[in-house]
Write a protein that holds these residues in place. Structure first.
Motif, PDB file in Angstrom:
ATOM      1  N   PRO A 206     -90.566  22.297 -59.087  1.00  0.00           N
ATOM      2  CA  PRO A 206     -91.382  21.004 -59.042  1.00  0.00           C
ATOM      3  C   PRO A 206     -91.008  19.887 -60.065  1.00  0.00           C
ATOM      4  N   PRO A 207     -90.570  20.422 -61.398  1.00  0.00           N
ATOM      5  CA  PRO A 207     -90.459  19.295 -62.235  1.00  0.00           C
ATOM      6  C   PRO A 207     -89.349  18.321 -62.054  1.00  0.00           C
ATOM      7  N   VAL A 208     -88.545  18.336 -60.908  1.00  0.00           N
ATOM      8  CA  VAL A 208     -87.706  17.431 -60.441  1.00  0.00           C
ATOM      9  C   VAL A 208     -88.581  16.039 -59.733  1.00  0.00           C
ATOM     10  N   ARG A 209     -89.819  16.291 -59.638  1.00  0.00           N
ATOM     11  CA  ARG A 209     -90.476  15.228 -59.219  1.00  0.00           C
ATOM     12  C   ARG A 209     -90.715  14.230 -60.235  1.00  0.00           C
ATOM     13  N   MET A 210     -90.751  14.382 -61.432  1.00  0.00           N
ATOM     14  CA  MET A 210     -91.571  13.524 -62.420  1.00  0.00           C
ATOM     15  C   MET A 210     -90.792  13.681 -63.838  1.00  0.00           C
TER      16      MET A 210
END
Length: 273
Positions: free
Chosen positions: A137-141
């Motif tokens: 999920p870190p790819v989101r922000m």
């Protein structure tokens, strides 16, 4: 430190390491990462061990790095300083596992996110619960992964979808795209992994290390090691973007709030109703 990593020998020639921070969903603090590598290296030196299982206590394998301050410097092993040090440090740790003589098996259940997925992919075999949830999920922000394994293990299209959405995949999909070897019902996962470890352990280490190395060398000749190391520079550059800086500022105000802000619009992970 011993309490955060449990060590046992559940079968002849089989060492088992259990990440033991269940109250933190086995968040990978520096202390825990250092303990894991120390235990893996000890198993590699132990003539009675032929294979090691790595698993998590409680509800999941690992929800990722300890964003509450447990991953700040000093790091548990030396890596060249300067811009991109964190990503280089992570990749160096993954290749420490990759370069061990003896096979390491990841036993994945529940959440396997971000740094947790990087730790699993550093292992030689990966077996997952059918209802496991694996994602980055870190790819989101924030940034692409520190250890950019996705294209190598999963192929272009699945890797691109995971990178462009940050969505998690379950155990069945993890097997389909190549992240994992096999998926089992959660209640059977431990027994199935132990059975496979015992099967692997039938082969003597002096032969098995060559078998392992032959596969790794083929991947390295195709460029895996160079590509993953090059990815650390992209990750470092991503951390200079406005969105990434704003996200890290939110983490200083509170991890839960920052995660909710990241995932709320998607309605998944901790924000799933």
């Amino acid at each position: 430190m011993a309490d955060i990593l449990l060590i046992d020998d559940p079968a002849p020639h089989v060492r088992r390491l259990t990440l033991n921070r269940p109250e933190k969903r086995n968040a990978l603090s520096n202390d825990l990462r250092g303990a894991v590598l120390e235990a893996l290296e000890a198993a590699d030196r132990d003539p009675d061990v032929r294979v090691t299982i790595l698993r998590g206590a409680g509800s999941c394998f690992s929800a990722g790095y300890d964003l509450g301050g447990g991953a700040a410097q000093p790091y548990p092993y030396e890596t060249a300083a300067g811009a991109g040090q964190w990503a280089r440090h992570v990749v160096e740790g993954c290749f420490k596992v990759w370069d061990l003589a003896k096979p390491v098996i990841a036993q994945v259940h529940g959440w396997c996110l971000a740094g947790g997925s990087e730790l699993a992919t550093a292992c030689d075999l990966v077996y997952v619960a059918q209802d496991a949830q694996i994602g980055y999920p870190p790819v989101r922000m924030m940034s692409p992964p520190d250890n950019q394994f996705h294209a190598w293990l999963c192929g272009l299209r699945p890797a691109m979808e995971m990178m462009l959405t940050g969505d998690a995949i379950d155990g069945h999909e993890a097997v389909r795209v190549g992240f994992a070897n096999r998926a089992f019902p959660a209640e059977r996962l431990e027994a199935e992994v132990l059975a496979m470890a015992e099967r692997v352990a039938k082969i003597p280490t002096d032969v098995q290390q060559m078998n392992k190395r032959s596969v790794h060398r083929a991947m390295e000749i195709m460029g895996l090691r160079a590509a993953i190391r090059a990815g650390t520079e992209i990750q470092a550059l991503a951390l200079t973007t406005t969105s990434s800086r704003e996200t890290f500022a939110r983490f200083r105000d509170g991890v839960r709030e920052a995660l909710d802000a990241r995932d709320g619009v998607f309605g998944d992970y901790r924000t799933k109703s």
